[in-house]
Design an enzyme around this catalytic site. Sequence first.
Site, PDB file in Angstrom:
ATOM      1  N   SER A 224     -31.933  16.676 -26.136  1.00 34.72           N
ATOM      2  CA  SER A 224     -30.592  16.199 -26.474  1.00 34.72           C
ATOM      3  C   SER A 224     -30.363  14.838 -25.829  1.00 34.72           C
ATOM      4  O   SER A 224     -31.323  14.149 -25.465  1.00 34.72           O
ATOM      5  CB  SER A 224     -29.545  17.218 -26.010  1.00 34.72           C
ATOM      6  N   ASN A 225     -29.121  14.420 -25.703  1.00 34.44           N
ATOM      7  CA  ASN A 225     -28.796  13.134 -25.074  1.00 34.44           C
ATOM      8  C   ASN A 225     -27.450  13.256 -24.362  1.00 34.44           C
ATOM      9  O   ASN A 225     -26.857  14.333 -24.339  1.00 34.44           O
ATOM     10  CB  ASN A 225     -28.798  12.014 -26.121  1.00 34.44           C
ATOM     11  N   HIS A 226     -26.972  12.129 -23.819  1.00 36.05           N
ATOM     12  CA  HIS A 226     -25.813  12.177 -22.916  1.00 36.05           C
ATOM     13  C   HIS A 226     -24.460  12.022 -23.616  1.00 36.05           C
ATOM     14  O   HIS A 226     -23.442  11.856 -22.944  1.00 36.05           O
ATOM     15  CB  HIS A 226     -25.943  11.079 -21.861  1.00 36.05           C
TER      16      HIS A 226
ATOM     17  N   ALA B 291     -24.342  10.876 -31.615  1.00 32.15           N
ATOM     18  CA  ALA B 291     -25.657  10.458 -31.140  1.00 32.15           C
ATOM     19  C   ALA B 291     -26.635  11.541 -31.615  1.00 32.15           C
ATOM     20  O   ALA B 291     -26.887  12.529 -30.916  1.00 32.15           O
ATOM     21  CB  ALA B 291     -25.651  10.319 -29.625  1.00 32.15           C
TER      22      ALA B 291
END
Length: 208
Positions: free
Chosen positions: A17-19, A84
């Site tokens: 995943s991402n932030h 995102a």
Amino acid sequence: ITAGPTREAIDPVRYLSNHSSGKMGYALASACAAAGADVSLISGPVGLQAPERVTLHRVTSAEEMCAAALSLADDADCFIGAAAVADYRPAAVSGEKIKKQNGRGLSLDLVENPDIVATVAQLPNRPRIVAGFAAETHDLLSHARTKRLRKGLDMVIANDISAPETTFGSDQNAVHLITAEKETRLALASKYVIAEHIVTALATRLSE
Ligand code: PMT
């Protein structure tokens, strides 16, 4: 509007995943609703409440986000990709927890996810305006201009994620709105104020 990160499962306990916190996408949803729009917000996993007068569709992976976007885009005047989205997902999801490899490394095969905003922009019955973000750590404007053309977007919102005050999770942002005709810089402000400016720019285009 898409918002937040996506999660791409590796096994029953792990994911890529991402932030992204979802704050920018949720601020856009609030600002659109406040401007009188009928808003569907397709959100990856975040810890935010659904804004008032916004229909929330919760998803986890990029493929789920894409399916939700395609089912809603047909009726939309405007589509904004603020999520995102993970560009890649594991080619295979292990049904069981992957065990440690006794000191050996572990390689994952990744396959590309669908590009949601580009797919929406190519629909035969596409929304009149399709806008996306470009989150960049360097060469912000040139990468953003290229992304607008490559993805077939009417507007790209260039977001410098190398600066702490404008990156993932921040309550503020500063962006450039880029269309074929002009480029406008929006100075550092709360994500809601930035969202209001974006909504005004999109509404002006819609009314032209
Ligand atoms: O959520 P926050 O913590 O508030 O942070 C806000 C933000 C940084 C996430 C947001 O402002 C932002 O920049 N969103 C886009 C993040 C991103 O993934 O950008 P990108 O340059 O990789 O993607 C370009 C565009 O294509 C984006 O509109 C993205 O939603 C879209 N995309 C990307 C990949 C993919 N497979 N499908 C897509 O639709």
